[in-house]
Design a protein around this motif. Structure first.
Motif, PDB file in Angstrom:
ATOM      1  N   ALA A 137       0.940  -1.113  -0.063  1.00  0.00           N
ATOM      2  CA  ALA A 137      -0.092  -0.138   0.205  1.00  0.00           C
ATOM      3  C   ALA A 137       0.924   1.289  -0.056  1.00  0.00           C
ATOM      4  O   ALA A 137       1.915   1.340   0.853  1.00  0.00           O
ATOM      5  CB  ALA A 137      -0.975  -0.233   1.241  1.00  0.00           C
ATOM      6  N   SER A 138       0.521   2.255  -0.758  1.00  0.00           N
ATOM      7  CA  SER A 138       1.121   3.396  -0.875  1.00  0.00           C
ATOM      8  C   SER A 138       0.793   4.537   0.232  1.00  0.00           C
ATOM      9  O   SER A 138      -0.649   4.424   0.465  1.00  0.00           O
ATOM     10  CB  SER A 138       1.158   4.058  -2.251  1.00  0.00           C
ATOM     11  OG  SER A 138       1.641   5.429  -2.004  1.00  0.00           O
ATOM     12  N   ALA A 139       1.643   5.054   0.927  1.00  0.00           N
ATOM     13  CA  ALA A 139       1.312   5.977   1.929  1.00  0.00           C
ATOM     14  C   ALA A 139       1.227   7.166   1.557  1.00  0.00           C
ATOM     15  O   ALA A 139       1.593   8.272   2.449  1.00  0.00           O
ATOM     16  CB  ALA A 139       1.827   5.685   3.530  1.00  0.00           C
ATOM     17  N   THR A 140       1.350   7.650   0.208  1.00  0.00           N
ATOM     18  CA  THR A 140       1.977   8.929   0.096  1.00  0.00           C
ATOM     19  C   THR A 140       0.707   9.645  -0.537  1.00  0.00           C
ATOM     20  O   THR A 140       1.092  11.260  -0.667  1.00  0.00           O
ATOM     21  CB  THR A 140       2.941   8.919  -1.101  1.00  0.00           C
ATOM     22  OG1 THR A 140       2.591   8.177  -2.261  1.00  0.00           O
ATOM     23  CG2 THR A 140       4.122   8.314  -0.644  1.00  0.00           C
ATOM     24  N   SER A 141      -0.491   9.376  -0.766  1.00  0.00           N
ATOM     25  CA  SER A 141      -1.445  10.170  -1.533  1.00  0.00           C
ATOM     26  C   SER A 141      -2.870   9.573  -0.846  1.00  0.00           C
ATOM     27  O   SER A 141      -3.136   8.593  -0.443  1.00  0.00           O
ATOM     28  CB  SER A 141      -1.478  10.053  -2.944  1.00  0.00           C
ATOM     29  OG  SER A 141      -1.483   8.848  -3.264  1.00  0.00           O
ATOM     30  N   GLY A 142      -3.757  10.469  -1.060  1.00  0.00           N
ATOM     31  CA  GLY A 142      -5.330   9.998  -0.717  1.00  0.00           C
ATOM     32  C   GLY A 142      -5.806  11.175  -0.094  1.00  0.00           C
ATOM     33  O   GLY A 142      -5.450  12.099   0.462  1.00  0.00           O
ATOM     34  N   LEU A 171      -2.282  14.094  11.471  1.00  0.00           N
ATOM     35  CA  LEU A 171      -1.061  14.624  10.596  1.00  0.00           C
ATOM     36  C   LEU A 171      -1.315  14.430   9.043  1.00  0.00           C
ATOM     37  O   LEU A 171      -0.542  14.683   8.442  1.00  0.00           O
ATOM     38  CB  LEU A 171      -0.004  13.384  10.732  1.00  0.00           C
ATOM     39  CG  LEU A 171       0.575  13.542  12.084  1.00  0.00           C
ATOM     40  CD1 LEU A 171       1.550  12.328  12.479  1.00  0.00           C
ATOM     41  CD2 LEU A 171       1.400  14.571  12.477  1.00  0.00           C
ATOM     42  N   GLY A 172      -2.688  14.372   8.906  1.00  0.00           N
ATOM     43  CA  GLY A 172      -2.936  14.318   7.323  1.00  0.00           C
ATOM     44  C   GLY A 172      -2.958  12.783   6.767  1.00  0.00           C
ATOM     45  O   GLY A 172      -2.854  12.961   5.419  1.00  0.00           O
ATOM     46  N   ALA A 173      -2.795  11.848   7.270  1.00  0.00           N
ATOM     47  CA  ALA A 173      -2.703  10.658   6.465  1.00  0.00           C
ATOM     48  C   ALA A 173      -3.996  10.325   5.603  1.00  0.00           C
ATOM     49  O   ALA A 173      -5.021  10.915   6.019  1.00  0.00           O
ATOM     50  CB  ALA A 173      -2.489   9.508   7.600  1.00  0.00           C
ATOM     51  N   PRO A 174      -3.577   9.517   4.753  1.00  0.00           N
ATOM     52  CA  PRO A 174      -4.849   9.193   3.673  1.00  0.00           C
ATOM     53  C   PRO A 174      -5.911   8.338   4.364  1.00  0.00           C
ATOM     54  O   PRO A 174      -5.479   7.582   5.123  1.00  0.00           O
ATOM     55  CB  PRO A 174      -4.100   8.233   2.726  1.00  0.00           C
ATOM     56  CG  PRO A 174      -2.732   8.748   2.842  1.00  0.00           C
ATOM     57  CD  PRO A 174      -2.489   9.140   4.394  1.00  0.00           C
ATOM     58  N   THR A 175      -7.105   8.749   3.989  1.00  0.00           N
ATOM     59  CA  THR A 175      -8.346   8.188   5.025  1.00  0.00           C
ATOM     60  C   THR A 175      -8.182   6.691   4.908  1.00  0.00           C
ATOM     61  O   THR A 175      -8.574   6.025   5.694  1.00  0.00           O
ATOM     62  CB  THR A 175      -9.440   8.740   4.546  1.00  0.00           C
ATOM     63  OG1 THR A 175      -9.503  10.089   4.964  1.00  0.00           O
ATOM     64  CG2 THR A 175     -10.777   8.160   5.110  1.00  0.00           C
ATOM     65  N   ALA A 176      -8.195   6.232   3.420  1.00  0.00           N
ATOM     66  CA  ALA A 176      -8.032   4.936   3.394  1.00  0.00           C
ATOM     67  C   ALA A 176      -7.177   4.148   4.140  1.00  0.00           C
ATOM     68  O   ALA A 176      -7.708   2.968   4.698  1.00  0.00           O
ATOM     69  CB  ALA A 176      -7.937   4.554   1.867  1.00  0.00           C
ATOM     70  N   SER A 201       4.502   6.296  17.998  1.00  0.00           N
ATOM     71  CA  SER A 201       4.773   5.008  17.063  1.00  0.00           C
ATOM     72  C   SER A 201       3.870   5.281  15.746  1.00  0.00           C
ATOM     73  O   SER A 201       4.371   4.759  14.638  1.00  0.00           O
ATOM     74  CB  SER A 201       4.405   3.828  17.788  1.00  0.00           C
ATOM     75  OG  SER A 201       3.018   3.993  17.965  1.00  0.00           O
ATOM     76  N   THR A 202       2.851   6.332  15.926  1.00  0.00           N
ATOM     77  CA  THR A 202       1.976   6.335  14.683  1.00  0.00           C
ATOM     78  C   THR A 202       2.579   7.310  13.665  1.00  0.00           C
ATOM     79  O   THR A 202       2.846   6.896  12.237  1.00  0.00           O
ATOM     80  CB  THR A 202       0.758   7.011  15.121  1.00  0.00           C
ATOM     81  OG1 THR A 202      -0.180   6.281  16.092  1.00  0.00           O
ATOM     82  CG2 THR A 202      -0.083   7.463  13.776  1.00  0.00           C
TER      83      THR A 202
END
Length: 324
Positions: free
Chosen positions: A168-173, A234-239, A279-280
């Motif tokens: 899984a990519s954690a760079t967009s979304g 932190l604005g992580a992608p919702t998915a 850790s997150t």
């Protein structure tokens, strides 16, 4: 007793019942629960049931991994008390799951699982010896090292690599969060400890953690909530938040620091939740670090955070280690 007791484990001669098949099965079942640092038999049973509910492949390789690692510990004459508590099986459990998830269900995967889980037993001994003078335990580092090396090297071998699962990519979304995302994330944060993204599996596992005590299940729940809040802030992608990708390490840190290694005090609980948040953020950093060479984050954020927080305790007078 939990993984925290491994530091003080001493060698003892096996009792007659320890040589019986039932003792081996019980130790293996406890090994499943020890992934969440809990040796309670019902905890291990519910977690294993959740893994089988996730699919027969996951359930089979979790069972195989735990059985092989535990058997290797018996064969190598590892301390029987350590085996009985399940401390020799949990890295094998995770390694079995990781191999089938990333390499698929093939003959080569079974062979790698056997070899990898034996290596986990050896690495557990090595890392326990290295970390013991510092009052630390190996945690899931054997799993991370063995699975990381095998999955990373698999594409080089045609008889092993069959495509595997995408990373899984954690760079967009999208970063907007709905109520559905939140409650899914709450449960999948628990199940993703075992590389499983189904919310109902996390629910089953939380029920199992309840049998380990109220303090444990509350710590897991609070860790999951902290993981969600910090990831969203932190604005992580919702998915990825909904899939539990950012919160599973927070769950483990909250359990380890808040319910196992430190005493039940307000300062310690706050310290554990702080660590869960750290850790997150560290999950994203480790993921980005591994991404260029297609490595996997696994539970490294949990390990690094827990080692740091527990190693600092002797010089932080407000904090108190667990008794014993």
């Amino acid at each position: 007793m939990t993984q925290g007791d491994a530091v003080a484990a001493t060698r003892s001669s096996p009792r007659p019942w320890e040589r019986e098949p039932l003792a081996y099965v019980v130790a293996s079942l406890r090994g499943v629960g020890q992934v969440d640092l809990q040796p309670a038999l019902l905890t291990g049973a519910f977690i294993l049931a959740g893994l089988w509910a996730a699919g027969w492949k996951v359930g089979l390789f979790a069972t195989l991994g735990t059985l092989v690692s535990t058997a290797a510990a018996y064969a190598l004459d590892v301390d029987r008390g350590s085996i009985a508590l399940g401390l020799q099986g949990f890295s094998g459990c995770l390694t079995g799951i990781a191999l089938v998830v990333f390499l698929g269900n093939h003959v080569a995967t079974y062979l790698l699982a056997v070899v990898g889980c034996i290596l986990c037993t050896v690495l557990t001994a090595a890392l326990t010896h290295v970390t013991r003078p510092y009052g630390l335990t190996a945690l899931t580092a054997p799993f991370c090292l063995v699975s990381g090396a095998m999955v990373l090297g698999a594409p080089s071998f045609g008889r092993i690599w069959h495509g595997g699962s995408p990373v899984a990519s954690a760079t967009s979304g999208d970063t907007g969060v709905t109520w559905s995302d939140l409650w899914h994330a709450f449960f999948t944060n628990v199940s993703q400890v075992f590389l499983v993204g189904e919310w109902y599996v996390g629910l089953i596992m939380l029920v199992g953690l309840a049998f380990a005590g109220a303090r444990v299940v509350v710590a897991a729940a609070l860790g999951s909530i902290v993981g969600i809040v910090v990831a969203w802030a932190l604005g992580a992608p919702t998915a990825l938040i909904a899939e539990g990708i950012y919160g599973y390490n927070a769950v483990l840190v909250a359990i380890a620091v808040g319910a196992v290694f430190l005493a039940n005090t307000a300062w310690n609980i706050g310290y554990a939740l702080f660590g869960a948040g750290v850790s997150t953020g560290l999950t994203a950093a480790v993921t980005s670090l591994f991404e260029p060479f297609h490595g996997h984050t696994f539970t490294w954020p949990f390990i690094l955070t827990t080692w740091t927080l527990t190693a600092a305790v002797p010089l932080l007078p407000r904090l108190r280690p667990a008794d014993g």
